[in-house]
Structures are given as C-alpha cells and as structure tokens.
Design a protein around this motif. Structure first.
Motif, PDB file in Angstrom:
ATOM      1  N   ALA A 138       0.817  -1.215   0.000  1.00  0.00           N
ATOM      2  CA  ALA A 138       0.000   0.000   0.000  1.00  0.00           C
ATOM      3  C   ALA A 138       0.849   1.262   0.000  1.00  0.00           C
ATOM      4  N   PHE A 139       1.883   1.270  -0.822  1.00  0.00           N
ATOM      5  CA  PHE A 139       2.745   2.442  -0.913  1.00  0.00           C
ATOM      6  C   PHE A 139       2.265   3.346  -2.059  1.00  0.00           C
ATOM      7  N   GLU A 140       2.825   4.552  -2.122  1.00  0.00           N
ATOM      8  CA  GLU A 140       2.398   5.511  -3.136  1.00  0.00           C
ATOM      9  C   GLU A 140       2.580   4.947  -4.552  1.00  0.00           C
ATOM     10  N   HIS A 141       1.589   5.190  -5.403  1.00  0.00           N
ATOM     11  CA  HIS A 141       1.612   4.817  -6.826  1.00  0.00           C
ATOM     12  C   HIS A 141       1.568   3.305  -7.056  1.00  0.00           C
ATOM     13  N   SER A 142       1.172   2.533  -6.046  1.00  0.00           N
ATOM     14  CA  SER A 142       1.241   1.074  -6.161  1.00  0.00           C
ATOM     15  C   SER A 142       0.043   0.456  -6.868  1.00  0.00           C
ATOM     16  N   ALA A 143      -0.906   1.291  -7.331  1.00  0.00           N
ATOM     17  CA  ALA A 143      -2.112   0.750  -7.965  1.00  0.00           C
ATOM     18  C   ALA A 143      -2.409   1.448  -9.292  1.00  0.00           C
ATOM     19  N   PRO A 144      -1.588   1.226 -10.322  1.00  0.00           N
ATOM     20  CA  PRO A 144      -1.976   1.722 -11.648  1.00  0.00           C
ATOM     21  C   PRO A 144      -3.269   1.041 -12.103  1.00  0.00           C
ATOM     22  N   ILE A 145      -4.256   1.835 -12.500  1.00  0.00           N
ATOM     23  CA  ILE A 145      -5.557   1.294 -12.914  1.00  0.00           C
ATOM     24  C   ILE A 145      -6.055   2.072 -14.125  1.00  0.00           C
ATOM     25  N   GLY A 146      -6.566   1.350 -15.115  1.00  0.00           N
ATOM     26  CA  GLY A 146      -7.077   1.961 -16.332  1.00  0.00           C
ATOM     27  C   GLY A 146      -8.509   2.428 -16.185  1.00  0.00           C
ATOM     28  N   GLU A 147      -9.092   2.807 -17.300  1.00  0.00           N
ATOM     29  CA  GLU A 147     -10.466   3.299 -17.288  1.00  0.00           C
ATOM     30  C   GLU A 147     -11.438   2.185 -16.917  1.00  0.00           C
ATOM     31  N   ILE A 148     -12.543   2.578 -16.285  1.00  0.00           N
ATOM     32  CA  ILE A 148     -13.597   1.633 -15.954  1.00  0.00           C
ATOM     33  C   ILE A 148     -14.464   1.404 -17.193  1.00  0.00           C
ATOM     34  N   VAL A 149     -14.722   0.137 -17.500  1.00  0.00           N
ATOM     35  CA  VAL A 149     -15.585  -0.221 -18.622  1.00  0.00           C
ATOM     36  C   VAL A 149     -16.894  -0.753 -18.050  1.00  0.00           C
ATOM     37  N   PRO A 150     -18.028  -0.099 -18.313  1.00  0.00           N
ATOM     38  CA  PRO A 150     -19.285  -0.534 -17.702  1.00  0.00           C
ATOM     39  C   PRO A 150     -19.666  -1.956 -18.087  1.00  0.00           C
ATOM     40  N   ALA A 151     -20.192  -2.703 -17.109  1.00  0.00           N
ATOM     41  CA  ALA A 151     -20.694  -4.044 -17.391  1.00  0.00           C
ATOM     42  C   ALA A 151     -21.866  -3.996 -18.354  1.00  0.00           C
ATOM     43  N   SER A 152     -22.572  -2.878 -18.382  1.00  0.00           N
ATOM     44  CA  SER A 152     -23.677  -2.744 -19.325  1.00  0.00           C
ATOM     45  C   SER A 152     -23.194  -2.769 -20.768  1.00  0.00           C
ATOM     46  N   THR A 153     -21.907  -2.517 -20.964  1.00  0.00           N
ATOM     47  CA  THR A 153     -21.310  -2.530 -22.306  1.00  0.00           C
ATOM     48  C   THR A 153     -20.693  -3.874 -22.653  1.00  0.00           C
ATOM     49  N   ILE A 154     -19.982  -4.485 -21.681  1.00  0.00           N
ATOM     50  CA  ILE A 154     -19.207  -5.700 -21.980  1.00  0.00           C
ATOM     51  C   ILE A 154     -19.712  -6.943 -21.268  1.00  0.00           C
ATOM     52  N   GLY A 155     -20.716  -6.800 -20.406  1.00  0.00           N
ATOM     53  CA  GLY A 155     -21.146  -7.943 -19.616  1.00  0.00           C
ATOM     54  C   GLY A 155     -20.184  -8.204 -18.469  1.00  0.00           C
ATOM     55  N   HIS A 156     -20.144  -9.456 -18.006  1.00  0.00           N
ATOM     56  CA  HIS A 156     -19.295  -9.838 -16.877  1.00  0.00           C
ATOM     57  C   HIS A 156     -18.289 -10.888 -17.359  1.00  0.00           C
TER      58      HIS A 156
END
Length: 234
Positions: A138-156
C-alpha cells in the motif's frame, strides 16, 4: 452527525480519487481498494502456497495509491525488488453486507485493468515476521488502474486472456477462467467481512509470472474484453 464543510476543515481536505469511465465524461469515485491474494493456482504455487481451494484472503491498498493509465510508476524507496502483478479490477456500483453469490454481479458497475505493484523484498520480510503487508503493498503509486468499462457494455467477463508485457516481452499470461474464486464469490465472501460501498474496487488476483521491474521498463497489461493499461517505470 456533524458534517464537515470546506469552511471548517482544520487541514486541507484530500482531493477525491476518481477513474475515467469509457465512453462518457463521467468519473468513477474510488472508496476502498480490496485485493484478493493468490487467486490463480499457478501463482499460488509460484509464491509457495497450496493451490487447493481454501477460503480467500484479502489485503487493502489506499485510494490515493491509484495511478492513471499512461502515467509513470515511480520506483519506490526502501526497496530493490519491486514486482508487477497484472489483474482484472472489479468496480462496485452498490454495496451491502452478506451479499448472496447469486445476486453479487448485480452490485458490479464495471471492470478495469490494474497492476498490484509490490515491494516484494519488504513484503517477504513482513511474511517472515508475521506482520501486516502494508509497506509492501500500500505504498504511493502502487495501484496503476485503467479506465472503468461498464458491465452494461461488456457484460461480466468469465473467460479471456490476461497478460503483462515488459518492454514488449510477455512476462505474465493466464486466463480469467483460471481464477480459484470467481467474481461473485469474491464479492459475497468479502461482504461478510466488510460492509461494501459504492465505489469500492476489488483487484481479483494475478496469474503466474510475476517478476521484478527496473527504471526505464515499459509495462503493458491486458485483460480480454476489458482493455489495456500502460505504465513506464520512472
């Protein structure tokens, strides 16, 4: 309840952490980040664990550990062995306690590609001393994460390739169907430990092949059906 306002904060309030949502101008506000440990059998073996299906375990990162897609990942201090762990991230639209497996996916807003960056040497020291993992995870910058893609678009997504390249070469490779605990089960189990909230993220575990990065490396992560993530080690 006495709700604080900007006029009566005694110190500057932190800026909210948000992620972009594909196809919109809206943002996804991040509440907490939960991470599932050793959720791919091959990675469990790789880390010296037993791949048999036992109860999942979780640790946390902080919302302000998030790094957006394309931003640099600064090599952290006090470590000489930092590892990449590519993961699919689950973003919750609804919270709750003791959520049934059968309805757990109703709580999902969407999915993203993420990296659980780990100071492996510090984490290993914590393991040997039976101490918490925060300094390794849990240090600084330890969680690079991209854009959220809605499940309504791609399913699960239940099946699909998961991989990470470093400088164009494959380091990690697996499939979502290799997860020991599936997304509905993760949500249900976790909701028995914490009251989940809208805005929570769950990092769903990593396939085998985790390894060290050095300054100058370029990481590219991919989850089929979800997207890609890029980060350069600075």
């Amino acid at each position: 309840m006495n709700i604080a306002t900007p006029q009566n904060h005694v110190v500057q309030a932190p800026a909210p952490v948000t992620l972009p949502v594909r196809g919109t101008q809206s943002r996804f506000p991040v509440h907490r980040i939960y991470c599932v440990g050793r959720n791919y059998a091959a990675h469990t073996i790789e880390m010296g664990g037993d791949p048999n299906r036992e109860a999942p375990f979780f640790f946390q990162k902080n919302p302000d550990n998030v790094v957006l897609d394309g931003a640099d990942f600064p090599y952290p201090p006090r470590s000489s062995n930092v590892h990449h762990e590519i993961e699919m991230v689950v973003a919750l639209a609804k919270g709750g306690k003791d959520i049934p497996v059968e309805s757990a996916l109703d709580h999902v807003y969407g999915y993203a590609v993420g990296l659980d960056m780990t100071r492996r040497d510090l984490q290993d020291e914590c393991k040997k001393a039976a101490r918490p993992w925060e300094i390794g995870k849990a240090f600084e910058h330890s969680a690079p994460i991209g854009e959220i893609v809605p499940a309504s678009t791609i399913g699960h997504p239940e099946n699909g390739a998961v991989w990470l390249k470093v400088n164009g070469e494959i380091r990690q490779q697996g499939d979502l169907n290799h997860m020991i605990w599936k997304v509905p089960e993760m949500i249900s189990y976790l909701s028995g430990l914490f009251e989940l909230q809208p805005g929570d993220l769950i990092m769903s575990g990593t396939p085998s092949g985790v390894g060290a990065i050095v300054r100058g490396d370029v990481m590219e992560g991919y989850v089929e059906g979800v997207g890609t993530l890029h980060a350069k080690v600075a």
